[in-house]
Design a protein around this motif. Structure first.
Motif, PDB file in Angstrom:
ATOM      1  N   GLU A 240     -76.747  52.771 -11.338  1.00 14.64           N
ATOM      2  CA  GLU A 240     -77.954  53.307 -10.686  1.00 14.64           C
ATOM      3  C   GLU A 240     -78.725  52.186 -10.007  1.00 14.64           C
ATOM      4  OE1 GLU A 240     -82.011  54.256 -10.014  1.00 14.64           O
ATOM      5  OE2 GLU A 240     -81.348  52.911 -11.631  1.00 14.64           O
ATOM      6  N   LYS A 241     -78.845  51.009 -10.656  1.00 15.25           N
ATOM      7  CA  LYS A 241     -79.571  49.882 -10.065  1.00 15.25           C
ATOM      8  C   LYS A 241     -78.861  49.381  -8.811  1.00 15.25           C
ATOM      9  CE  LYS A 241     -81.668  48.202 -14.365  1.00 15.25           C
ATOM     10  NZ  LYS A 241     -81.704  47.087 -15.358  1.00 15.25           N
ATOM     11  N   ASP A 242     -77.546  49.291  -8.885  1.00 16.52           N
ATOM     12  CA  ASP A 242     -76.780  48.811  -7.731  1.00 16.52           C
ATOM     13  C   ASP A 242     -76.915  49.779  -6.554  1.00 16.52           C
ATOM     14  OD1 ASP A 242     -75.958  46.639  -9.170  1.00 16.52           O
ATOM     15  OD2 ASP A 242     -73.999  47.495  -9.727  1.00 16.52           O
ATOM     16  N   PHE A 243     -76.782  51.091  -6.840  1.00 16.21           N
ATOM     17  CA  PHE A 243     -76.888  52.083  -5.767  1.00 16.21           C
ATOM     18  C   PHE A 243     -78.289  52.095  -5.172  1.00 16.21           C
ATOM     19  CE2 PHE A 243     -72.813  53.975  -6.815  1.00 16.21           C
ATOM     20  CZ  PHE A 243     -72.438  54.535  -5.611  1.00 16.21           C
ATOM     21  N   HIS A 244     -79.311  51.973  -6.047  1.00 16.76           N
ATOM     22  CA  HIS A 244     -80.692  52.013  -5.555  1.00 16.76           C
ATOM     23  C   HIS A 244     -80.972  50.818  -4.653  1.00 16.76           C
ATOM     24  CE1 HIS A 244     -85.124  51.681  -5.638  1.00 16.76           C
ATOM     25  NE2 HIS A 244     -85.069  53.020  -5.732  1.00 16.76           N
ATOM     26  N   ALA A 245     -80.517  49.655  -5.049  1.00 16.08           N
ATOM     27  CA  ALA A 245     -80.721  48.459  -4.226  1.00 16.08           C
ATOM     28  C   ALA A 245     -79.997  48.590  -2.891  1.00 16.08           C
ATOM     29  CB  ALA A 245     -80.236  47.225  -4.987  1.00 16.08           C
ATOM     30  N   LEU A 246     -78.767  49.124  -2.932  1.00 19.56           N
ATOM     31  CA  LEU A 246     -78.000  49.300  -1.700  1.00 19.56           C
ATOM     32  C   LEU A 246     -78.676  50.296  -0.764  1.00 19.56           C
ATOM     33  CD1 LEU A 246     -75.380  48.781  -0.112  1.00 19.56           C
ATOM     34  CD2 LEU A 246     -74.345  50.674  -1.379  1.00 19.56           C
ATOM     35  N   TRP A 247     -79.135  51.426  -1.326  1.00 16.35           N
ATOM     36  CA  TRP A 247     -79.791  52.440  -0.494  1.00 16.35           C
ATOM     37  C   TRP A 247     -81.082  51.903   0.113  1.00 16.35           C
ATOM     38  CZ3 TRP A 247     -77.377  56.262   1.442  1.00 16.35           C
ATOM     39  CH2 TRP A 247     -76.362  56.935   0.756  1.00 16.35           C
ATOM     40  N   GLU A 248     -81.884  51.163  -0.661  1.00 20.26           N
ATOM     41  CA  GLU A 248     -83.143  50.619  -0.155  1.00 20.26           C
ATOM     42  C   GLU A 248     -82.888  49.658   1.005  1.00 20.26           C
ATOM     43  OE1 GLU A 248     -86.582  50.985  -0.928  1.00 20.26           O
ATOM     44  OE2 GLU A 248     -85.647  52.855  -1.598  1.00 20.26           O
ATOM     45  N   LYS A 249     -81.862  48.823   0.839  1.00 20.26           N
ATOM     46  CA  LYS A 249     -81.529  47.876   1.901  1.00 20.26           C
ATOM     47  C   LYS A 249     -81.100  48.619   3.172  1.00 20.26           C
ATOM     48  CE  LYS A 249     -78.422  43.973   2.864  1.00 20.26           C
ATOM     49  NZ  LYS A 249     -77.338  43.122   2.317  1.00 20.26           N
ATOM     50  N   TRP A 250     -80.258  49.650   2.973  1.00 15.65           N
ATOM     51  CA  TRP A 250     -79.755  50.424   4.130  1.00 15.65           C
ATOM     52  C   TRP A 250     -80.884  51.225   4.768  1.00 15.65           C
ATOM     53  CZ3 TRP A 250     -79.389  55.716   5.079  1.00 15.65           C
ATOM     54  CH2 TRP A 250     -78.566  56.094   6.161  1.00 15.65           C
ATOM     55  N   ARG A 251     -81.797  51.800   3.930  1.00 17.68           N
ATOM     56  CA  ARG A 251     -82.887  52.625   4.446  1.00 17.68           C
ATOM     57  C   ARG A 251     -83.855  51.802   5.277  1.00 17.68           C
ATOM     58  NH1 ARG A 251     -87.935  53.952   2.923  1.00 17.68           N
ATOM     59  NH2 ARG A 251     -87.827  52.674   1.044  1.00 17.68           N
ATOM     60  N   LYS A 252     -84.182  50.591   4.809  1.00 12.71           N
ATOM     61  CA  LYS A 252     -85.123  49.753   5.551  1.00 12.71           C
ATOM     62  C   LYS A 252     -84.550  49.293   6.886  1.00 12.71           C
ATOM     63  CE  LYS A 252     -87.529  48.024   1.451  1.00 12.71           C
ATOM     64  NZ  LYS A 252     -87.779  46.840   0.592  1.00 12.71           N
ATOM     65  N   LYS A 253     -83.203  49.183   6.924  1.00 15.22           N
ATOM     66  CA  LYS A 253     -82.564  48.697   8.143  1.00 15.22           C
ATOM     67  C   LYS A 253     -82.389  49.806   9.187  1.00 15.22           C
ATOM     68  CE  LYS A 253     -78.476  46.119   9.683  1.00 15.22           C
ATOM     69  NZ  LYS A 253     -77.200  45.488   9.246  1.00 15.22           N
ATOM     70  N   ILE A 254     -81.746  50.919   8.818  1.00 13.58           N
ATOM     71  CA  ILE A 254     -81.473  51.986   9.802  1.00 13.58           C
ATOM     72  C   ILE A 254     -81.831  53.362   9.254  1.00 13.58           C
ATOM     73  CG2 ILE A 254     -79.651  50.752  11.036  1.00 13.58           C
ATOM     74  CD1 ILE A 254     -77.608  52.233   9.345  1.00 13.58           C
ATOM     75  N   GLY A 255     -82.649  53.381   8.207  1.00 10.54           N
ATOM     76  CA  GLY A 255     -82.979  54.659   7.586  1.00 10.54           C
ATOM     77  C   GLY A 255     -83.813  55.548   8.495  1.00 10.54           C
ATOM     78  N   VAL A 256     -83.807  56.821   8.209  1.00 10.52           N
ATOM     79  CA  VAL A 256     -84.550  57.818   8.974  1.00 10.52           C
ATOM     80  C   VAL A 256     -85.543  58.503   8.050  1.00 10.52           C
ATOM     81  CG1 VAL A 256     -84.374  59.973  10.285  1.00 10.52           C
ATOM     82  CG2 VAL A 256     -82.603  58.230  10.523  1.00 10.52           C
ATOM     83  N   ASP A 257     -86.802  58.658   8.541  1.00  9.78           N
ATOM     84  CA  ASP A 257     -87.815  59.380   7.779  1.00  9.78           C
ATOM     85  C   ASP A 257     -87.640  60.869   8.087  1.00  9.78           C
ATOM     86  OD1 ASP A 257     -90.042  60.528   6.661  1.00  9.78           O
ATOM     87  OD2 ASP A 257     -91.355  58.836   7.155  1.00  9.78           O
ATOM     88  N   LEU A 258     -86.975  61.578   7.199  1.00 10.96           N
ATOM     89  CA  LEU A 258     -86.677  62.985   7.455  1.00 10.96           C
ATOM     90  C   LEU A 258     -87.939  63.831   7.533  1.00 10.96           C
ATOM     91  CD1 LEU A 258     -83.558  63.498   5.146  1.00 10.96           C
ATOM     92  CD2 LEU A 258     -83.624  63.069   7.603  1.00 10.96           C
ATOM     93  N   ALA A 259     -88.942  63.531   6.717  1.00 10.87           N
ATOM     94  CA  ALA A 259     -90.176  64.310   6.741  1.00 10.87           C
ATOM     95  C   ALA A 259     -90.880  64.168   8.089  1.00 10.87           C
ATOM     96  CB  ALA A 259     -91.096  63.865   5.609  1.00 10.87           C
TER      97      ALA A 259
ATOM     98  N   MET B 149     -75.862  58.846 -13.618  1.00 12.93           N
ATOM     99  CA  MET B 149     -75.149  57.583 -13.427  1.00 12.93           C
ATOM    100  C   MET B 149     -75.539  56.602 -14.521  1.00 12.93           C
ATOM    101  SD  MET B 149     -75.157  56.848  -9.333  1.00 12.93           S
ATOM    102  CE  MET B 149     -76.942  56.941  -9.173  1.00 12.93           C
ATOM    103  N   GLU B 150     -74.652  55.681 -14.797  1.00 15.59           N
ATOM    104  CA  GLU B 150     -74.973  54.618 -15.741  1.00 15.59           C
ATOM    105  C   GLU B 150     -76.082  53.747 -15.158  1.00 15.59           C
ATOM    106  OE1 GLU B 150     -71.403  52.519 -16.457  1.00 15.59           O
ATOM    107  OE2 GLU B 150     -70.435  54.179 -17.557  1.00 15.59           O
ATOM    108  N   SER B 151     -76.836  53.119 -16.021  1.00 15.16           N
ATOM    109  CA  SER B 151     -78.013  52.351 -15.563  1.00 15.16           C
ATOM    110  C   SER B 151     -77.620  51.243 -14.596  1.00 15.16           C
ATOM    111  CB  SER B 151     -78.760  51.764 -16.764  1.00 15.16           C
ATOM    112  OG  SER B 151     -77.892  50.910 -17.510  1.00 15.16           O
ATOM    113  N   GLY B 152     -76.529  50.540 -14.910  1.00 15.63           N
ATOM    114  CA  GLY B 152     -76.112  49.467 -14.013  1.00 15.63           C
ATOM    115  C   GLY B 152     -75.712  49.992 -12.654  1.00 15.63           C
TER     116      GLY B 152
END
Length: 421
Positions: free
Chosen positions: A384-403, A379-382
């Protein structure tokens, strides 16, 4: 005198009714008098299934029609009877049948069984030797198994020589062997010891066991009575038939004056998938996979389509009709998920006879769609940053620890201040 005239008139009326009742055999099968042997077989195959009593329970009219169709086919498919019928009509056929020594069996159900490879009675006199069966293979694309079609192919087989009518003689004159007196075998004495003899039965070396001699061999078959020919054969592939289906054609194997011809067995194979050249052949269905009466297809989705939905696909089936696939916005498709499209598999086909009972419910198979999700390589750097920020926000809210949720043991963190070495 008046009574006699009345009786004669009544007899004429009754005779006319019988003649009218015996409908023309060609009309029964819906054929012209110029119909070929292939046309007669095709007509019988279609009509006998349509009017079979098991398909029309309680319908006496259908049963009568079924018997009528069988009688018409029995006459028109036999060259001798067909010639007699064409010249003398129904009366000639009946006179011929009455004159036969064995009488013959004209059971319409037995004829149906034998025609469709049911192993019915052979109808030949006991003691006649039966020749070997022949097996040939026909490879077809999956499309033909789905839609059904009639195929034509050449079979090389042995046939009785037409020139000498199977006698092996140019003038068709055959003499009885004077060495074995027509028995085909001779008795010879072998001395085991002085004064001790053994009598052995051996094949006659003069007529080679035939019991007959030919002075003028046939120039076509060189006296062998049979010739090898390429014979055009047709077979009907019904929708839903599968790989390995055996189509049995009774008494159409190698011919010989010495035996009754065996059966020609056509075994169906499925060709490897290949993209056709014509527009009709270039269908998505070319690459369907089949298992039994079900079909399988792999559909590829992008990450956006699998995650966000809002996509459609038009899948062209084997016969050209379109199967619609799709998801509304917000509908997620998991990788390797399988969707079932009911009734879009192979058509129903029963391998048994119409009067057999099977557990199959008679419905068509299903089409199973397996979804594969393709992830982007980079992915392009921009982005990648947007997706990473979105995933982190979503993970902290309703994310699941698969391990943690997997139940697998988690290794303890390494002790501080210690080196691995």
């Amino acid at each position: 005198m008046q009574l006699l005239r009345l009786l004669v008139a009544l007899a004429v009326v009754l005779f006319s009714v019988v003649v009218i009742a015996a409908e023309d055999y060609y009309k029964v099968l819906g054929l012209a008098k110029s119909a070929s042997e292939k046309d007669i077989k095709r007509a019988y195959r279609t009509l006998s299934k349509k009017y079979h009593p098991d398909k029309n329970p309680g319908d006496d009219t259908a049963r009568e029609k079924f018997v009528e169709i069988a009688d018409a086919y029995d006459v028109l498919s036999t060259s001798t009877l067909r010639k007699i019928y064409d010249q003398y009509g129904h009366d000639g056929v009946e006179q011929h049948r009455k004159g036969q020594a064995a009488g013959g069996s004209h059971d319409p159900f037995d004829l149906f069984s034998r025609f469709f490879g049911g192993g019915g009675h052979s109808g030949h006199a006991p003691g006649h030797r039966r020749g070997p069966d022949m097996e040939v293979r026909a490879s077809l694309p999956l499309r033909d198994f789905y839609t059904g079609r009639e195929i034509n192919f050449l079979v090389e087989k042995q046939q009785i020589c037409d020139s000498c009518e199977g006698t092996g003689s140019k003038d068709r004159h055959v003499e009885t062997c004077d060495r074995c007196a027509g028995r085909g075998v001779v008795l010879q004495k072998h001395m085991l010891a002085p004064g001790m003899f053994q009598q052995v039965q051996m094949q006659c070396d003069r007529c080679h066991g035939q019991g007959k001699k030919i002075k003028n061999p046939c120039p076509v078959c060189a006296g062998s009575r049979v010739v090898k020919n390429q014979v055009e054969t047709s077979a009907v592939i019904e929708p839903g038939m599968g790989k390995g289906t055996r189509l049995v054609f009774e008494n159409e194997a190698d011919e010989s004056p010495d035996w009754i011809a065996g059966d020609l067995i056509v075994i169906l194979d499925e060709k490897e998938a290949e993209l056709g050249r014509s527009a009709e052949e270039r269908t998505d269905g070319t690459f369907f996979r089949r298992k039994g009466k079900d079909l399988f297809w792999k559909e590829t989705l992008s990450l956006r389509e699998a995650w966000m939905g809002d996509w459609t696909r038009n899948l062209t089936h084997l016969d050209g009709h379109v199967v619609h696939l799709g998801r509304r916005r917000g509908e997620v498709v998991q990788p390797l998920a399988v969707e079932t499209v009911s009734g879009e598999g192979m058509p129903h086909y029963s391998e048994g006879h119409l009067h057999d009972h099977h557990e199959d419910d008679g419905s068509a198979g299903n089409l199973y769609i397996e979804y594969t999700v393709v992830l982007p390589d980079q992915m392009e750097s921009g982005m990648e940053k947007d997706f990473h920020a979105l995933w982190e926000k979503w993970r902290k809210k309703i994310g699941v620890d698969l391990a943690k949720d997997s139940g697998r043991p988690v290794a303890p963190p390494p002790a501080e201040g210690k080196d691995e070495l």
